[in-house]
Design an enzyme around this catalytic site. Structure first.
Site, PDB file in Angstrom:
ATOM      1  N   ILE A 129       1.385  -1.122  -0.368  1.00 54.84           N
ATOM      2  CA  ILE A 129      -0.006  -0.249  -0.164  1.00 54.84           C
ATOM      3  C   ILE A 129       0.868   1.741   0.066  1.00 54.84           C
ATOM      4  O   ILE A 129       0.408   2.250   0.496  1.00 54.84           O
ATOM      5  CB  ILE A 129      -0.827   0.183   1.037  1.00 54.84           C
ATOM      6  CG1 ILE A 129      -0.299  -0.323   2.530  1.00 54.84           C
ATOM      7  CG2 ILE A 129      -2.142  -1.028   1.104  1.00 54.84           C
ATOM      8  CD1 ILE A 129       0.059   0.625   3.339  1.00 54.84           C
TER       9      ILE A 129
ATOM     10  N   HIS B 203      -4.815  -3.893  -1.612  1.00 60.55           N
ATOM     11  CA  HIS B 203      -5.336  -3.055  -0.369  1.00 60.55           C
ATOM     12  C   HIS B 203      -4.723  -2.108  -0.308  1.00 60.55           C
ATOM     13  O   HIS B 203      -4.677  -1.384   0.405  1.00 60.55           O
ATOM     14  CB  HIS B 203      -4.029  -4.119   0.397  1.00 60.55           C
ATOM     15  CG  HIS B 203      -3.965  -5.503   0.489  1.00 60.55           C
ATOM     16  ND1 HIS B 203      -3.493  -6.253   1.378  1.00 60.55           N
ATOM     17  CD2 HIS B 203      -5.463  -6.432   0.532  1.00 60.55           C
ATOM     18  CE1 HIS B 203      -3.429  -7.825   0.962  1.00 60.55           C
ATOM     19  NE2 HIS B 203      -4.880  -7.483   0.436  1.00 60.55           N
TER      20      HIS B 203
ATOM     21  N   GLY C  84       8.369 -12.253  -2.486  1.00 62.98           N
ATOM     22  CA  GLY C  84       8.405 -11.226  -1.528  1.00 62.98           C
ATOM     23  C   GLY C  84       6.713 -11.911  -1.011  1.00 62.98           C
ATOM     24  O   GLY C  84       6.064 -10.794  -0.381  1.00 62.98           O
ATOM     25  N   SER C  85       5.607 -12.653  -1.758  1.00 64.47           N
ATOM     26  CA  SER C  85       4.718 -12.199  -0.688  1.00 64.47           C
ATOM     27  C   SER C  85       4.409 -14.346  -0.275  1.00 64.47           C
ATOM     28  O   SER C  85       4.713 -14.917  -0.784  1.00 64.47           O
ATOM     29  CB  SER C  85       2.649 -12.558  -1.756  1.00 64.47           C
ATOM     30  OG  SER C  85       2.102 -13.153  -1.258  1.00 64.47           O
ATOM     31  N   SER C  86       3.524 -13.948   0.778  1.00 61.54           N
ATOM     32  CA  SER C  86       3.488 -15.673   1.769  1.00 61.54           C
ATOM     33  C   SER C  86       2.449 -16.418   1.045  1.00 61.54           C
ATOM     34  O   SER C  86       2.154 -17.557   1.095  1.00 61.54           O
ATOM     35  CB  SER C  86       4.003 -15.571   2.908  1.00 61.54           C
ATOM     36  OG  SER C  86       2.632 -14.514   3.567  1.00 61.54           O
TER      37      SER C  86
ATOM     38  N   ALA D   5      13.457 -10.979  -3.181  1.00 63.69           N
ATOM     39  CA  ALA D   5      13.539 -11.219  -4.760  1.00 63.69           C
ATOM     40  C   ALA D   5      14.098 -10.061  -5.190  1.00 63.69           C
ATOM     41  O   ALA D   5      14.600 -10.016  -6.583  1.00 63.69           O
ATOM     42  CB  ALA D   5      11.907 -10.570  -4.298  1.00 63.69           C
TER      43      ALA D   5
END
Ligand SMILES: [Zn+2]
Length: 246
Positions: free
Chosen positions: A104, A120, A191-193, A235
């Site tokens: 965000i 988001h 970089g996202s789980s 990343a």
């Protein structure tokens, strides 16, 4: 590792509809604190109080104090990292189809990407809930020095563009993200789980529609089994290695 990098290079060289899907780990490399996990913001601030839409509508002082003390200083200072600039490079090369982000902070746009879908919302976009007037983060921060919660010149309450807990995700962004996942030839998770919906559903959509799936994240994700390549590393480091031929 080198083998995976050259494999990824090969995939990128044959892709021209890449969707980069970025999460908190991507912004963390720009110094933006993550929310979940040990040491995350939510271990210090209960999100059900500080970032909940129902609480916000009743008493937004929690949120604005949180914004003033934790969000503004960090986002104000943050600069795009090497990873952001590699995505700009991929756009210039005509390979990038869309950036879809859970972040965000607006750093993709600051780096220069033109097509960014924000799932988001965006903290930098602040407006009045009564008249819709827009305010910058700096203007709002100045107001916060005088009064909390900050008010619009019309007397209305302000809100950042961040989607708070209990608030629906922006439908247009969500639909565009799904379309992007359907139409891409490479779905590149950065970089996202991949734990939170809708992040968790996107790789499946991409895979089902014939795209390659590559996951670059410090930690393993629940989607790793489905992926063509998984690299558990930074990343921005991996992206830089690909672009710079390292
Ligand atoms: Zn107003």
């Amino acid at each position: 590792m080198d083998e995976k990098i050259s494999e990824l290079k090969k995939i990128i060289s044959t892709s021209d509809q890449i969707v980069a899907f970025t999460g908190a780990g991507f912004s963390a490399e720009s110094g933006i604190s993550t929310f979940r996990g040990a040491g995350g913001l939510w271990s210090k601030y209960d999100p059900d109080i500080y970032a909940n839409i129902n609480v916000f509508m009743q008493d937004s002082t929690y949120y604005w104090n949180f914004f003033k003390d934790e969000r503004y200083p960090v986002i104000k200072k943050a600069k795009p990292n090497d990873g952001h600039y590699v995505l700009v490079e991929l756009e210039k090369l005509g390979k990038l189809y869309r950036v879809v982000t859970q972040n965000i902070d607006g750093l993709h746009q600051e780096a220069g990407n033109s097509d960014v879908i924000e799932l988001h919302g965006n903290t930098r976009k602040i407006n009045c809930l009564s008249c819709g007037k827009n305010y910058t983060m700096d203007e709002t921060y100045k107001k916060l020095q005088k009064e909390i919660p900050p008010k619009c010149s019309c007397g209305g309450n302000l809100k950042t563009g961040t989607v708070l807990f209990g608030e629906p995700l922006p439908q247009v962004a969500l639909e565009m993200a799904k379309l992007a996942a359907q139409n891409c030839d490479l779905f590149l998770v950065l970089g996202s789980s991949l734990v939170v919906y809708p992040a968790a559903s996107m790789p499946r959509i991409a895979k089902k529609n014939g795209a390659n799936l590559v996951i670059i994240n410090i930690d393993p994700t629940p989607m790793d089994e489905m992926a063509d390549i998984v690299i558990n590393d930074s990343a921005s480091k991996v992206l830089s290695a690909i672009i710079n031929g390292g």
